[in-house]
Design an enzyme around this catalytic site. Structure first.
Site, PDB file in Angstrom:
ATOM      1  N   ARG A   1       0.869  -1.184   0.000  1.00 52.94           N
ATOM      2  CA  ARG A   1       0.000   0.000   0.000  1.00 52.94           C
ATOM      3  C   ARG A   1       0.899   1.226   0.000  1.00 52.94           C
ATOM      4  NH1 ARG A   1       2.421   1.995   3.702  1.00 52.94           N
ATOM      5  NH2 ARG A   1       0.887   3.650   3.679  1.00 52.94           N
ATOM      6  N   GLY A   2       0.270   2.398  -0.133  1.00 52.34           N
ATOM      7  CA  GLY A   2       1.049   3.619  -0.303  1.00 52.34           C
ATOM      8  C   GLY A   2       1.159   3.892  -1.792  1.00 52.34           C
ATOM      9  N   ALA A   3       0.867   5.141  -2.182  1.00 51.62           N
ATOM     10  CA  ALA A   3       0.711   5.451  -3.611  1.00 51.62           C
ATOM     11  C   ALA A   3       1.902   5.021  -4.483  1.00 51.62           C
ATOM     12  CB  ALA A   3       0.401   6.942  -3.771  1.00 51.62           C
TER      13      ALA A   3
ATOM     14  N   ARG B   1      -7.500  -0.332  -6.781  1.00 42.94           N
ATOM     15  CA  ARG B   1      -7.755   0.766  -5.835  1.00 42.94           C
ATOM     16  C   ARG B   1      -7.944   2.055  -6.640  1.00 42.94           C
ATOM     17  NH1 ARG B   1      -4.205   1.100  -0.592  1.00 42.94           N
ATOM     18  NH2 ARG B   1      -6.134   2.095   0.123  1.00 42.94           N
TER      19      ARG B   1
ATOM     20  N   GLN C   1      -1.873   2.516   9.864  1.00 46.95           N
ATOM     21  CA  GLN C   1      -0.584   2.615   9.161  1.00 46.95           C
ATOM     22  C   GLN C   1       0.457   3.347  10.005  1.00 46.95           C
ATOM     23  OE1 GLN C   1      -3.544   3.211   7.753  1.00 46.95           O
ATOM     24  NE2 GLN C   1      -3.591   2.735   5.582  1.00 46.95           N
TER      25      GLN C   1
ATOM     26  N   ASP D   1      -1.922  10.783  -2.097  1.00 49.14           N
ATOM     27  CA  ASP D   1      -2.354   9.732  -3.032  1.00 49.14           C
ATOM     28  C   ASP D   1      -2.687  10.295  -4.399  1.00 49.14           C
ATOM     29  OD1 ASP D   1      -3.007   8.638  -0.171  1.00 49.14           O
ATOM     30  OD2 ASP D   1      -2.675   6.965  -1.549  1.00 49.14           O
TER      31      ASP D   1
ATOM     32  N   ASN E   1      -5.250  12.457   0.579  1.00 50.85           N
ATOM     33  CA  ASN E   1      -4.341  11.591   1.343  1.00 50.85           C
ATOM     34  C   ASN E   1      -5.185  10.823   2.347  1.00 50.85           C
ATOM     35  OD1 ASN E   1      -1.637  10.637   1.947  1.00 50.85           O
ATOM     36  ND2 ASN E   1      -1.778  11.779   3.857  1.00 50.85           N
ATOM     37  N   LYS E   2      -4.548   9.981   3.117  1.00 45.81           N
ATOM     38  CA  LYS E   2      -5.230   9.120   4.076  1.00 45.81           C
ATOM     39  C   LYS E   2      -6.256   9.866   4.916  1.00 45.81           C
ATOM     40  CE  LYS E   2      -4.984   5.664   4.361  1.00 45.81           C
ATOM     41  NZ  LYS E   2      -5.988   4.838   3.642  1.00 45.81           N
TER      42      LYS E   2
HETATM   43  O1  MRU Z   1      -4.491   3.202   2.108  1.00 40.44           O
HETATM   44  P1  MRU Z   1      -3.011   3.394   1.977  1.00 40.44           P
HETATM   45  O2  MRU Z   1      -2.237   2.836   3.130  1.00 40.44           O
HETATM   46  O3  MRU Z   1      -2.487   2.916   0.645  1.00 40.44           O
HETATM   47  O4  MRU Z   1      -2.824   4.960   2.014  1.00 40.44           O
HETATM   48  C1  MRU Z   1      -1.548   5.498   1.977  1.00 40.44           C
HETATM   49  C2  MRU Z   1      -1.510   6.968   2.138  1.00 40.44           C
HETATM   50  O5  MRU Z   1      -2.508   7.624   2.274  1.00 40.44           O
HETATM   51  C3  MRU Z   1      -0.140   7.606   2.032  1.00 40.44           C
HETATM   52  O6  MRU Z   1      -0.070   8.733   2.844  1.00 40.44           O
HETATM   53  C4  MRU Z   1       0.103   8.017   0.571  1.00 40.44           C
HETATM   54  O7  MRU Z   1      -0.141   6.943  -0.286  1.00 40.44           O
HETATM   55  C5  MRU Z   1       1.463   8.512   0.368  1.00 40.44           C
HETATM   56  S1  MRU Z   1       2.659   7.230   0.432  1.00 40.44           S
HETATM   57  C6  MRU Z   1       4.193   7.841   0.075  1.00 40.44           C
END
Ligand code: MRU
Length: 346
Positions: A45-47, A88, A195, A236, A246-247
């Site tokens: 996970r994470g963009a 996603r 996270q 994201d 973002n999250k």
């Molecule tokens: O749902 P996730 O864990 O994929 O969400 C991740 C985030 O929101 C991060 O802050 C974002 O992807 C940046 S990662 C460098």
């Protein structure tokens, strides 16, 4: 050090982020369908990390295509790309990674199919390599914004685990430390997927960076006490006007930061900026399974049958953002102009 996602012997190896920090397990994926499943289930996970994983998924899928000519190859390739793109919806890096692979396929369509496949594998590996380099560059630019002896609040995990390595928001912290500054971190727990508690706290501790964990609802108290000098988060998807998805919870943190006069920075690669989107309202927001809210570590904590919402992301309006830190430099308001200028440089 751990590896978030890696290409190894015609397979994709990923650390299973669902079970960190309790267990450090690496899983091996040999076909694109299981890579798609891993992205959807948040093994990865994470963009930026899902962008890399999707590109590797495309490479894996391509290797298995039995076509003899490009037209037949492309038909199968499109099926692979479509499945990976359906995993996603919010992080634009996923689509960016797939698109980059599609472009490479098109540009090399005259190659013999086996050579084309090798070219696609090389591209996926290149996307991985570049991502680490980009994060280091974000770290250098962002590190300059962080004063010595600062305490930074971060939300979610925008670290090595969310990228091919080093991280974006945590890259800025690492960049400041590498530049000789003393930096402490407060990590928001980041309900419901945790996270912050599970991943950010884990990777910062591994790196011996001073980290204090708080639950999300403590951020205002901690800011009011004067304990936070800056907020740095990842993204994201960033609209061309600088609105930032973002999250979930990031928007609340940004509002709190504004109320306390604390700069709120966003660190992200240019591949997270979606120039096709004018403002944040156009960014699709993923809604995830309600069980993530009603259960904690597999145990029900809410009554059966209660109504639940579980948006995984929110949008922070550009007026709350002090700067967007990218590999090409830092964009500041007015963002429409400064973002365009970064693309010209980047
Ligand atoms: O749902 P996730 O864990 O994929 O969400 C991740 C985030 O929101 C991060 O802050 C974002 O992807 C940046 S990662 C460098």
């Amino acid at each position: 050090m751990f590896r978030t996602v890696e290409w190894k012997n015609s397979s994709v190896v990923m650390i299973d982020q669902r079970i960190l920090p309790g267990k450090e397990v690496y899983r091996t994926y040999r076909d694109y369908k299981t890579v798609a499943g891993a992205i959807k289930d948040m093994v990865v996970r994470g963009a930026p990390a899902i962008g890399v994983a999707a590109a590797m998924g495309v490479a894996l899928g391509s290797l298995k295509i039995k076509a003899k000519d490009y037209a037949a190859f492309k038909k199968e390739f499109d099926k692979v790309a479509t499945l990976l793109a359906s995993t996603r919806p919010t992080a634009v890096n996923l689509f960016w990674g797939i698109e980059r692979m599609r472009r490479v396929a098109e540009e090399n369509k005259t190659l013999p199919i086996e050579k084309l496949k090798a070219r696609l594998v090389a591209e996926a590996k290149e996307i991985h390599r570049e991502d680490i380099e980009i994060n280091r560059s974000i770290g250098r630019h962002g590190g300059r914004l962080i004063k010595n002896n600062s305490t930074i609040l971060t939300h979610c995990n925008a670290g090595a685990l969310a990228t091919a390595g080093y991280g974006t928001a945590l890259g800025v912290i690492r960049g400041a430390i590498e530049a000789g500054k003393k930096v402490k971190v407060f990590a928001d727990e980041t309900r419901p997927f945790l996270q912050g508690a599970r991943l950010t706290a884990w990777e910062l501790k591994k790196d011996k960076i001073d980290v204090t964990l708080i639950t999300d609802n403590m951020a205002g108290y901690i800011m009011k006490k004067g304990l936070i000098d800056a907020v740095v988060v990842g993204a994201d998807r960033i609209a061309s006007n600088g609105d930032v998805a973002n999250k979930i919870g990031t928007y609340s943190v940004a509002l709190l930061a504004k109320a306390h006069g604390i700069p709120f920075y966003v660190a992200a690669p240019l591949s997270t900026i979606d120039l096709n989107i004018k403002h944040g309202d156009q960014i699709p927001i993923e809604e995830r399974n309600e069980k993530e809210v009603t259960h904690l570590a597999g145990k029900r904590v809410a009554p059966e049958g209660v109504s639940v919402r579980n948006p995984a992301f929110d949008v922070t309006p550009n007026r709350l953002v002090a700067g967007i830190i990218t590999e090409a430099g830092v964009a500041k308001a007015p963002y429409v102009r400064s973002i365009k200028a970064l693309f010209r440089k980047g």
